[in-house]
Enzyme design. Structure first.
Site, PDB file in Angstrom:
ATOM      1  N   ASP A 450      -5.737   2.241   6.979  1.00  0.00           N
ATOM      2  CA  ASP A 450      -5.698   2.249   5.516  1.00  0.00           C
ATOM      3  C   ASP A 450      -4.338   2.694   5.001  1.00  0.00           C
ATOM      4  O   ASP A 450      -3.672   3.534   5.604  1.00  0.00           O
ATOM      5  CB  ASP A 450      -6.778   3.192   4.986  1.00  0.00           C
ATOM      6  N   GLU A 505      -3.316  -2.367   6.605  1.00  0.00           N
ATOM      7  CA  GLU A 505      -3.400  -2.699   5.181  1.00  0.00           C
ATOM      8  C   GLU A 505      -2.008  -2.559   4.573  1.00  0.00           C
ATOM      9  O   GLU A 505      -1.583  -1.462   4.222  1.00  0.00           O
ATOM     10  CB  GLU A 505      -4.388  -1.780   4.462  1.00  0.00           C
TER      11      GLU A 505
END
Length: 841
Positions: A450, A505
Site C-alpha cells: 500500500d 500501489e
C-alpha cells in the site's frame, strides 16, 4: 490454553546524546548497555560499554528465574520487590570480550552520556541461556546483486538519468554487502521475529525489544497482576520524556481490545502444540494471469456485524471460487486500533486483527483458500503507521525519531500518520522481517504494498501532478532510502518465495518499477493501474455524447513495456460513504426502487446495467495483465460503506454527525447478487462469465494485443487479445448491422461472451448459434446488388442465414468479418478450434 496476556511495553528517553543524525550512516560503532538481574543480590549496578563492528548494540538483558513468563506460572510475590541487580565478574568479562573495551561501572542513578550512538536493545529473559536464531533451511536463497544495467536496454531513455539510477543501484548493492557482512545475509536479517519480541526456548520465554531511548525497563502483565513494582525480572516498564508510558511490544504477535476498554493489550499467544493449526494443503502455483477478488473480512457478512475468519472461510471463499477468481486479496490483516481506517493505520505490524478471530483462525482461512486453488495476497502497509501513541509504534521510546523520521518529514499531513525512516538499520530489520513473517508463518502467497508512491518521494505524491517527464522520478524528490528498501524486500520475497506475488500501489508510473532488481529495477511483479479508475470517474461525470473512444483506449493501454499492471475499474475507496461506486454513478437512487424484475425498468437502470458490464469488460480486456475487483462491486452493490462511528467535533469546530455506531452499512449484501428476482443477479453472472472466459482463453497475458478500431463517430472500439476479438458499441441508441471488424487470423469465429444475453440482464439481440467466417475468395459472387459488390457470401447452416465476409486488409488487419453490434453492448468472438477449417466458397 494458557496465555500470558496483556503484555505492554512502555518507552523511555535516550541514554546518550547523539553527535550525528539518527539512522544508519555507515558507522559500524554503536552503544551497548547490558542489564543483568539476579535474585538475592543487593548491589544495584549498570555496566555500559562501547562496541564496534555491530549495527544493533549488545542487548540489554534482564535475566530471571524460570518461574517468570513460563506459561501457566504467576509471579506476584511482594518479596520480589527487593530483587536487585548484580554484576558478576563473568558477565563483566563477557562484555569486555564482546565489546573489546574496558567496561565502565556506574551507579544506575547517574547520567549516562555517550558520544558514539547506536541502537539499544531491551531484553527480558526468563533463563540464563540466550535464544538461538534458527538456521535457514531448504534450498531457497537470495541471488547476489546483478549488474543492474539491463534497464538501459529495455528503455534507452533512462540513460539520461543514469547518474541517479546507478547511484540508486549502488546504494542497494552496498546495503546488500553490509547485510551480508554484519548480519549473515538478507535471509538471516529478515528473521528478526526469531530474535525480537517473545521467543520460546526449552528453558523459558525470552523477550527482546529495540528501544534506543531506553534507560530502565520492566515487564508487566497478567502474570504479575500488572504491578510495575512486582518482580523486576518479569516486567517491561519504561520512562519517557513526557512521563511513564506503557506500550504494546513492537513485535507482538497478537493483541486484543477488552470489552468496554479503549486501549489494546498485547497477548503472548502460544497455544499448546495439539491446539495449533497445522496447514494441510500446499500453496498453489502462481497463475499466469491473476484475477484478484479484494476483500475485507470484517465487513464480509450479509449481517450488520464484524465477520470472522471462520465465516469468511466457510461462506465467502467458496463464492470467490465460484465467481471464477483465482486469488483473494485480504485487506486490514495487520492489527489496527481504529476500525474505520480500513486497516491502513496499523498499530501492531506482526499481529493479525483480533476483531475477526485468532491467528489460528486466519491460518485456517488461508489453508482453505489453498485447498480451493486460490492464492491469498495480503494488503500490507509499510508506507506509514498509525500515530496512535498508546497502542502503536509512535513515540515508542519517547522520541519521535525511533522508527520514523523526526519532525515534519516523519508526519503525513493528509493521512495523519507517521512515516518510516527507511535509512535506519533496525527499521529495515523490522519491515523486512514483517514481510517475511506473514509469508512464513501464515503462508500468504504475496503482497499488495500500500501507498508506495508516498514511500518513493519526499513529497509523497501530494499536490503533485505526474506528467511522465523522467525528471519527476529521478531527482532530489526521490527518497532513495525507501526505493532501496523496496528493492530489498522484493529481493527477499522473490529469492526465498519464488512463487510469491508482489504488487505495488504506485500512481506516479515510475519507470523500472516492475523490472527485476538484478536488472536495475525496483522489483515488483505488478503495478496497480490506478489511472483507469480515475478515467472512469471522469467519464461518468459527462454525457455519453462526450465520451471519447480514443481517450478510453489510451488510458487502458498507457503502460510501460515489460512492466505488468493490475487493472481495475473502481477502487475500494469509492465504496466508502461520501464517494460513489460505478453503479452509483450510473444508476443513483433508482437502484433502490427499480431493480426488481417484476417491476418495469427505467432508462437510467437500463443504461447503468449495460455500461456497468461494458466498463468492467473493457478494463479487464485491455487494461492490464491482471484484474482486480473489490467485493460486492461485481454486482453493483447498492450500499456504501459506513464504518460505525459516533458524533464528533473537529478541531476547527465543525460538527460531524455519527451513525449511532451502527454496522448496518458496514457489510456486503451478497444476498442481493444471488437473488434471482433482482437485476443485480444478471450483473453478477456477467462478472462470473468474464472471469471464466479469461480462465479458458488466458487473454490478459496473451502476447498478441491490437486495437484495430476506435471510431469516434460510431462510438465503437474493436481490439484483439489472443485469439479473441472484442467489439464494444458505446453508442446510446445506434446499432450497426453488417459491421465490419478486422482480425488477424482467418477462420471461423463464434460468440463466447455477450453482454446483451438475457442471463446478464440483456435483451437478446444476438444469435449465439451464428458462425462468422473469414475466408479467401475462391469463386465470384453475384454482385448485382451494389451493397454486396465488395463481398462474397458463405452458406450459413444456422437458420438458413447468410454470413457476409470480405477478403483483404481492413483496419490494418489482414482479415475481417461482419457482425451485428447492438447499442451499448460488448461482444467477444473467439476463433474456433484450429481443426475446424473455414469453408471455401
Amino acid at each position: 490454553m494458557v496465555y500470558a496476556s496483556g503484555i505492554r511495553l512502555p518507552c523511555v528517553p535516550h541514554l546518550y546524546k547523539s553527535s550525528a543524525p539518527s539512522g544508519f550512516n555507515g558507522d559500524r560503532r554503536s552503544t551497548s548497555l547490558s542489564f543483568l538481574l539476579k535474585k538475592d543480590s543487593f548491589s544495584r549496578k549498570i555496566f555500559a560499554g562501547k562496541s564496534s563492528k555491530e549495527f544493533d548494540a549488545s542487548p540489554l538483558i534482564i535475566t530471571a528465574s524460570e518461574k517468570v513468563l513460563v506459561p501457566g506460572s504467576q509471579s506476584d510475590d511482594p518479596s520480589a520487590v527487593t530483587d536487585q541487580l548484580e554484576t558478576p565478574e563473568t558477565v563483566s568479562e563477557d562484555i569486555e570480550v564482546r565489546n573489546g573495551i574496558e567496561s565502565l561501572q556506574m551507579e544506575d542513578n547517574e547520567n549516562v552520556e555517550i558520544e558514539d550512538h547506536g541502537p539499544v536493545t531491551l531484553q527480558g529473559k526468563v533463563s540464563s541461556e540466550k535464544s538461538e536464531v534458527k538456521s535457514e533451511v531448504g534450498p531457497r536463497s537470495i541471488p547476489p546483486p546483478g549488474a543492474g544495467q539491463k534497464i538501459y536496454e529495455i528503455d534507452p531513455n533512462l540513460l539520461g538519468h543514469r547518474q541517479h539510477l546507478d547511484y540508486r543501484y549502488g546504494r542497494y548493492k552496498q546495503m546488500c554487502e553490509d547485510i551480508d557482512k554484519y548480519e549473515g545475509g538478507l535471509a538471516a536479517f529478515s528473521r528478526g521475529y526469531e530474535k525480537f519480541g517473545f521467543i520460546r526456548s526449552d528453558t523459558g520465554i525470552t523477550y527482546r525489544e529495540w528501544a534506543p531511548g531506553a534507560k530502565s525497563a520492566s515487564l508487566i502483565g497478567d502474570f504479575n497482576n500488572w504491578n510495575p513494582n512486582a518482580d523486576i525480572m518479569t516486567r517491561i516498564h519504561m520512562d519517557t520524556p513526557s512521563g511513564i508510558k506503557d506500550s504494546i511490544p513492537a513485535w507482538i504477535k497478537f493483541s486484543v481490545q477488552a470489552p468496554g476498554e479503549i486501549p489494546y493489550n498485547g497477548i503472548y499467544y502460544d497455544p499448546p502444540e495439539e491446539e495449533k493449526y497445522v496447514f494441510q494443503h500446499p500453496q498453489p502455483k502462481k497463475p499466469k494471469s491473476l484475477r484478484i477478488y479484494e476483500a475485507h473480512v470484517g465487513m464480509s457478512s450479509t449481517e450488520p456485524i464484524i465477520n470472522t475468519y471462520a465465516n469468511f472461510r466457510d461462506d465467502v471463499l467458496p463464492r470467490i471460487k465460484r465467481l471464477g477468481y483465482n486469488a483473494v486479496q485480504i485487506m486490514a490483516v495487520q492489527e489496527h486500533s481504529y476500525y474505520a481506517s480500513f486497516g491502513y493505520h496499523v498499530t501492531n505490524f506482526f499481529a493479525p486483527s483480533s476483531r475477526c478471530g485468532t491467528p489460528d483462525d486466519l491460518k485456517s482461512l488461508i489453508d482453505k483458500a489453498h485447498e480451493l486453488g486460490l492464492l491469498v495476497l495480503m494488503d500490507i502497509v509499510h508506507s506509514h503507521a498509525s500515530n496512535n501513541v498508546l497502542d502503536g509504534l509512535n513515540m515508542f521510546d519517547g522520541t519521535d525519531g525511533h522508527y520514523f523520521h523526526s519532525g515534519s518529514r516523519g508526519y503525513h499531513w493528509m493521512w495523519d500518520s507517521r512515516l518510516f525512516n527507511y535509512g535506519s538499520w533496525e527499521v529495515l530489520r523490522f519491515l523486512l522481517s514483517n514481510a517475511r513473517w506473514w509469508l512464513e508463518e501464515y503462508k500468504f502467497d504475496g503482497f499488495r504494498f500500500d501507498g508506495v508512491t508516498s514511500m518513493m518521494y519526499t513529497h509523497h505524491g501530494l499536490q503533485v501532478a505526474f506528467t511522465g517527464n523522467y525528471s519527476e522520478y529521478f531527482g532530489f524528490a526521490t527518497d532513495v532510502d525507501a526505493v532501496v528498501y523496496l528493492m530489498l524486500v522484493n529481493d527477499m520475497i522473490h529469492g526465498l518465495y519464488p512463487e510469491a506475488v508482489s504488487i505495488g500501489e504506485d500512481v506516479s508510473g515510475m519507470p523500472t518499477f516492475c523490472i527485476p532488481v538484478q536488472d536495475g529495477g525496483v522489483g515488483f511483479d505488478y503495478r496497480l493501474q490506478m489511472a483507469i479508475a480515475d478515467k472512469w470517474i471522469q467519464l461518468l461525470k459527462k454525457r455519453d455524447e462526450d465520451w471519447k473512444m480514443g481517450e478510453i483506449v489510451h488510458t487502458m493501454t498507457n503502460r510501460r513495456w515489460l512492466e505488468k499492471c493490475v487493472a481495475y475499474a473502481e477502487s475500494h475507496d469509492q465504496a466508502l460513504v461520501g464517494d460513489k461506486t460505478i453503479a452509483f454513478w450510473l444508476m443513483d437512487k433508482d437502484m433502490y426502487d427499480f431493480m426488481a424484475l417484476d417491476r418495469p425498468s427505467t432508462p437510467l437502470i437500463d443504461r447503468g446495467i449495460a455500461l456497468h458490464k461494458m466498463i468492467r469488460l473493457i478494463t479487464m480486456g485491455l487494461g492490464g495483465e491482471a484484474y482486480l475487483n473489490f467485493m460486492g462491486n461485481e454486482f453493483g452493490h447498492p450500499e456504501w460503506i459506513d464504518f460505525p462511528r459516533v458524533d464528533q467535533r473537529l478541531p476547527n469546530g465543525q460538527f460531524v454527525p455519527g451513525n449511532n455506531f451502527s454496522y448496518d452499512k458496514c457489510r456486503r449484501r451478497f444476498d442481493l447478487g444471488d437473488a434471482d428476482y433482482l437485476r443485480y443477479r444478471g450483473m453478477q453472472e456477467f462478472d462470473r462469465a468474464m472471469q471464466h472466459l479469461e480462465e479458458k482463453y488466458g487473454f490478459m497475458t496473451s502476447e498478441h494485443q491490437y486495437v484495430s478500431r476506435k471510431d469516434e463517430g460510431d462510438r465503437v472500439i474493436v481490439f484483439e487479445r489472443g485469439n479473441l476479438v472484442f467489439v464494444f458499441n458505446f453508442h446510446w441508441n445506434s446499432s450497426y448491422s453488417d459491421y465490419r471488424v478486422g482480425c488477424l487470423k482467418p477462420g471461423k469465429y463464434k460468440i463466447v461472451l455477450d453482454s446483451d444475453d438475457p442471463l446478464f440482464g440483456g435483451y437478446k439481440r444476438l444469435d449465439h448459434n451464428a458462425e462468422y467466417f473469414s475466408l479467401v475468395r475462391k469463386s465470384p459472387v453475384d454482385n448485382s446488388s451494389p451493397a454486396l459488390a465488395p463481398y462474397f457470401m458463405v452458406n450459413y447452416r444456422v437458420l438458413n442465414a447468410m454470413v457476409l465476409v470480405q477478403e483483404g486488409w481492413y483496419d490494418d488487419q489482414p482479415h475481417s468479418f461482419l457482425v451485428y453490434a447492438p447499442s451499448r453492448t460488448a461482444v467477444v468472438y473467439a476463433l474456433a478450434d484450429e481443426e475446424e477449417q473455414p469453408l471455401n466458397v
